[in-house]
Scaffold this active site. Structure first.
Site, short mmCIF file in Angstrom:
data_model
loop_
_atom_site.label_atom_id
_atom_site.label_comp_id
_atom_site.label_asym_id
_atom_site.label_seq_id
_atom_site.Cartn_x
_atom_site.Cartn_y
_atom_site.Cartn_z
N ASP A 18 0.83 -1.21 0.00
CA ASP A 18 0.00 0.00 0.00
C ASP A 18 0.87 1.26 0.00
O ASP A 18 1.98 1.26 0.56
CB ASP A 18 -0.92 -0.03 1.23
CG ASP A 18 -2.10 0.93 1.09
OD1 ASP A 18 -2.35 1.40 -0.05
OD2 ASP A 18 -2.75 1.20 2.10
N HIS A 35 2.68 3.06 -8.94
CA HIS A 35 2.46 1.62 -9.20
C HIS A 35 3.65 1.03 -9.97
O HIS A 35 4.10 -0.08 -9.71
CB HIS A 35 1.18 1.40 -10.02
CG HIS A 35 -0.07 1.88 -9.32
ND1 HIS A 35 -0.31 1.66 -7.99
CD2 HIS A 35 -1.16 2.56 -9.79
CE1 HIS A 35 -1.48 2.18 -7.66
NE2 HIS A 35 -2.02 2.74 -8.73
N LEU A 129 10.66 -21.05 -4.25
CA LEU A 129 9.72 -20.12 -3.61
C LEU A 129 8.40 -20.17 -4.37
O LEU A 129 8.39 -20.22 -5.60
CB LEU A 129 10.29 -18.69 -3.69
CG LEU A 129 9.37 -17.56 -3.21
CD1 LEU A 129 9.37 -17.49 -1.67
CD2 LEU A 129 9.81 -16.20 -3.76
C1 IPE Z 1 -5.52 -2.61 -0.01
O1 IPE Z 1 -5.13 -1.31 -0.31
C2 IPE Z 1 -5.54 -3.46 -1.23
C3 IPE Z 1 -4.23 -3.72 -1.83
C4 IPE Z 1 -3.08 -3.38 -1.32
C5 IPE Z 1 -4.28 -4.44 -3.07
P1 IPE Z 1 -6.20 -0.16 -0.55
O2 IPE Z 1 -5.43 1.09 -0.72
O3 IPE Z 1 -7.13 -0.54 -1.62
O4 IPE Z 1 -6.99 -0.19 0.83
P2 IPE Z 1 -7.88 0.91 1.57
O5 IPE Z 1 -8.86 1.42 0.57
O6 IPE Z 1 -6.94 1.99 2.03
O7 IPE Z 1 -8.48 0.19 2.72
C1 IPE Z 2 -1.39 0.21 -3.45
O1 IPE Z 2 -1.22 1.58 -3.47
C2 IPE Z 2 -1.75 -0.37 -4.78
C3 IPE Z 2 -3.13 -0.91 -4.84
C4 IPE Z 2 -3.99 -0.90 -3.87
C5 IPE Z 2 -3.55 -1.50 -6.09
P1 IPE Z 2 -2.46 2.58 -3.50
O2 IPE Z 2 -2.84 2.79 -4.92
O3 IPE Z 2 -3.53 2.13 -2.62
O4 IPE Z 2 -1.78 3.89 -2.93
P2 IPE Z 2 -2.37 4.91 -1.86
O5 IPE Z 2 -2.81 4.08 -0.69
O6 IPE Z 2 -3.50 5.62 -2.51
O7 IPE Z 2 -1.22 5.81 -1.51
MG MG Z 3 -4.00 2.43 -0.67
#
Ligand code: IPE
Ligand code: IPE
Ligand code: MG
Length: 242
Positions: A18, A35, A129
């Site tokens: 995240d 990403h 792995l």
């Molecule tokens: C959780 O992250 C899902 C993934 C890392 C794939 P999100 O960014 O989607 O989660 P919330 O919305 O903050 O809970």
């Molecule tokens: C994690 O990073 C990637 C996915 C959930 C797909 P985010 O896209 O949630 O990034 P933030 O949380 O908005 O910074």
């Molecule tokens: Mg996120």
């Protein structure tokens, strides 16, 4: 690394990746830039997992809820997934990594499912792995699809009802989308959020949890090894008295 640490290596480490969007925003860039950089962290963590002797590394890459993001971001994330599979699979295969995708694959586009199938087939016998990518996954979806599978089994074969009524919690495991994958010993979430966001709700029942402030694109080998080190000092009691 001390001998004591070595003896306490988690079998299965799971990462909730995240913070990509915030990482990009801090640099005045579009979210997709985060990403893209996050793929580098995936590569680093796979290498670190092999170095540490971890046997299963799983990554929460895209939740069922993430389908609700703007279409352009969903398209970019799916495109990145296909590109990463094309670019990385040979090297993963050479290094003995078995590649597995778990999630609601009915929602994925046919070309993504085709790439996934061919990568899974190519790496199926690898032993160093197992890399599990949770894609279009959610914990509640998983438990529900398991319950539906049981319902269908009983409908098709009513004699099975007795077995299902006698089933214990380990019997339920085989209906889950993660069947055959050991429960995660350690779940790490990056970016400072302290929630599971519908991740491995059943399988994470006794996982050690670690929440770190590092944003995913900055989570590299040192951070992975530090997480394994953290795990090695935990005392897992499973409800018993030690
Ligand atoms: C959780 O992250 C899902 C993934 C890392 C794939 P999100 O960014 O989607 O989660 P919330 O919305 O903050 O809970
Ligand atoms: C994690 O990073 C990637 C996915 C959930 C797909 P985010 O896209 O949630 O990034 P933030 O949380 O908005 O910074
Ligand atoms: Mg996120």
């Amino acid at each position: 690394m001390s001998a004591e640490t070595k003896s306490n290596i988690p079998v299965h480490v799971s990462l909730i990746m995240d913070g990509n969007g915030r990482w990009a925003k801090e640099r005045g860039q579009e979210r997709v830039y985060g990403h893209l950089e996050g793929v580098e962290s995936v590569r680093a963590c796979v290498e670190a997992a092999v170095e540490a002797g971890v046997r299963y590394l799983s990554l929460y890459a895209f939740s069922e809820e993430n389908w609700n993001r703007p279409e352009a971001e969903v398209t970019a994330l799916m495109g990145l997934m296909v590109k990463a599979m094309a670019n990385e699979m040979e090297s993963l295969h050479r290094n003995g990594v078995r590649f597995v995708v778990v999630g609601n694959r009915e929602r994925l586009a046919p070309e993504i499912n085709e790439s996934i199938d061919s990568c899974m087939a190519m790496t199926a016998d690898n032993k160093v792995l197992t890399l599990v990518i949770f894609l279009s996954y959610s914990g509640k979806w998983d438990i529900l699809q398991a319950a539906k599978k049981m319902a269908v089994e009983i409908l098709e074969c009513p004699e099975k009802a007795d077995d299902i009524l006698d089933m214990d919690v380990s019997g339920f495991d085989r209906y889950l989308a993660t069947s055959g994958i050991p429960d995660p010993d350690l779940i790490v979430r990056t970016s400072g959020e302290c929630r599971l966001s519908n991740y491995l709700l059943w399988q994470g029942a006794y996982s050690e949890l670690l929440f770190v402030d590092t944003l995913w694109p900055d989570f590299r080998k040192p951070e992975f090894h530090a997480a394994v080190e953290y795990y090695s000092k935990r005392d897992r009691r499973y409800g018993k008295v030690k």
